[in-house]
Scaffold this motif. Structure first.
Motif, mmCIF file in Angstrom:
data_model
loop_
_atom_site.group_PDB
_atom_site.id
_atom_site.type_symbol
_atom_site.label_atom_id
_atom_site.label_comp_id
_atom_site.label_asym_id
_atom_site.label_seq_id
_atom_site.Cartn_x
_atom_site.Cartn_y
_atom_site.Cartn_z
ATOM 1 N N GLU A 148 -6.535 -4.025 -88.290
ATOM 2 C CA GLU A 148 -7.832 -4.541 -88.757
ATOM 3 C C GLU A 148 -8.987 -3.824 -88.078
ATOM 4 O O GLU A 148 -9.963 -3.430 -88.734
ATOM 5 N N ASN A 149 -8.900 -3.643 -86.757
ATOM 6 C CA ASN A 149 -9.979 -2.970 -86.031
ATOM 7 C C ASN A 149 -10.154 -1.533 -86.510
ATOM 8 O O ASN A 149 -11.287 -1.062 -86.707
ATOM 9 N N ALA A 150 -9.032 -0.818 -86.690
ATOM 10 C CA ALA A 150 -9.114 0.569 -87.137
ATOM 11 C C ALA A 150 -9.655 0.653 -88.564
ATOM 12 O O ALA A 150 -10.467 1.527 -88.884
ATOM 13 N N PRO A 154 -16.626 -0.176 -92.538
ATOM 14 C CA PRO A 154 -17.231 -1.464 -92.146
ATOM 15 C C PRO A 154 -17.520 -2.329 -93.367
ATOM 16 O O PRO A 154 -17.849 -1.817 -94.442
ATOM 17 N N PRO A 155 -17.373 -3.637 -93.213
ATOM 18 C CA PRO A 155 -17.674 -4.529 -94.346
ATOM 19 C C PRO A 155 -19.147 -4.464 -94.712
ATOM 20 O O PRO A 155 -20.013 -4.306 -93.849
ATOM 21 N N GLU A 156 -19.419 -4.560 -95.988
ATOM 22 C CA GLU A 156 -20.805 -4.511 -96.457
ATOM 23 C C GLU A 156 -21.517 -5.808 -96.098
ATOM 24 O O GLU A 156 -20.974 -6.899 -96.276
ATOM 25 N N ARG A 157 -22.708 -5.663 -95.608
ATOM 26 C CA ARG A 157 -23.493 -6.828 -95.218
ATOM 27 C C ARG A 157 -24.790 -6.867 -96.015
ATOM 28 O O ARG A 157 -25.474 -5.848 -96.157
ATOM 29 N N THR A 158 -25.083 -8.011 -96.527
ATOM 30 C CA THR A 158 -26.344 -8.184 -97.262
ATOM 31 C C THR A 158 -27.383 -8.738 -96.303
ATOM 32 O O THR A 158 -27.214 -9.811 -95.718
ATOM 33 N N ILE A 159 -28.433 -7.973 -96.111
ATOM 34 C CA ILE A 159 -29.497 -8.383 -95.194
ATOM 35 C C ILE A 159 -30.535 -9.176 -95.975
ATOM 36 O O ILE A 159 -31.137 -8.678 -96.934
ATOM 37 N N GLN A 160 -30.720 -10.401 -95.567
ATOM 38 C CA GLN A 160 -31.703 -11.259 -96.230
ATOM 39 C C GLN A 160 -33.079 -11.058 -95.591
ATOM 40 O O GLN A 160 -33.234 -11.206 -94.376
ATOM 41 N N LYS A 161 -34.012 -10.710 -96.421
ATOM 42 C CA LYS A 161 -35.365 -10.498 -95.931
ATOM 43 C C LYS A 161 -36.025 -11.835 -95.636
ATOM 44 O O LYS A 161 -35.967 -12.763 -96.439
#
Length: 212
Positions: A159-161, A167-174
């Motif tokens: 999992e770490n490798a 990297p998992p996609e992250r949605t940044i909330q404004k």
């Protein structure tokens, strides 16, 4: 000084010296790889010779299936991975090693595959020419993780490798601020300078200071 006295025998001795980096000194591998890349600029056969030695050692480890000496296997694969990032080792060689490990994804092969992913996986995934192929290999790794009965240590390694490479996609909330707060921030961070101090102060005086 070596560049002025170099010969085929001297180059081979230097390759052997780099190749024999201690298995407990993995921190030296990036520096040895950089040295190899530098020397390859003026000695075209230096890099391929070193890669050939590492590839031969990798194949020996695969054939022997030695249940011990995992440090030696990790040293070997990390060296190959570092040379890929300096474009000394062809990407096809790494994918061949990766496929060999995935074909027998058990025991030390899991550790070696994870070290390969951590060393050059992100580099290969982000390079346009190897992005698709590396993405396919990562998908295979994830399927193998789910299909095989891995212990907690091995599952965590995989999992770490995997997430290091992809990297998992992250949605940044404004953050939503009131219009008045946005106006104040605009005055302070965009409008304010030494020529507009008086103008900004006038606007600040007009703000509803009696309110919240």
């Amino acid at each position: 000084e070596f560049c002025y006295i170099n010969s085929k025998s001297h180059r081979k001795k230097l390759c052997r010296a780099l190749f024999q980096v201690p298995r407990t000194s993995l921190e030296l591998i990036p520096y040895f790889s950089r040295l190899a890349a530098t020397l390859t600029l003026c000695m075209k056969d230096f890099g391929p010779t070193l890669v050939g030695m590492l590839e031969e050692e990798f194949n020996e480890h695969v054939q022997k299936k030695d249940p011990i000496n995992v440090e030696t296997k990790v040293r070997n694969i990390r060296f190959i991975g570092e040379l890929v990032k300096f474009r000394i080792c062809p990407a096809a060689t790494v994918f061949g090693c990766f496929k060999t490990l995935l074909d027998d994804f058990v025991a030390h092969n899991i550790d070696v595959a994870c070290n390969l992913m951590e060393t050059c996986g992100r580099f290969l995934y982000r390079c346009p020419e190897t992005h698709v192929r590396m993405g396919n290999m990562l998908n295979i790794v994830w399927r193998l993780k789910n299909a095989k009965n891995l212990d907690n240590r091995q599952a965590t390694l995989v999992e770490n490798a995997f997430y290091y490479c992809k990297p998992p996609e992250r949605t940044i909330q404004k953050k939503v601020r009131p219009a008045l707060h946005e106006y104040i921030r605009n005055l302070v961070f965009a409008e304010l300078n030494k020529n507009t101090v008086e103008k900004v102060l006038i606007q600040f005086r007009k703000l509803p200071w009696d309110g919240e």
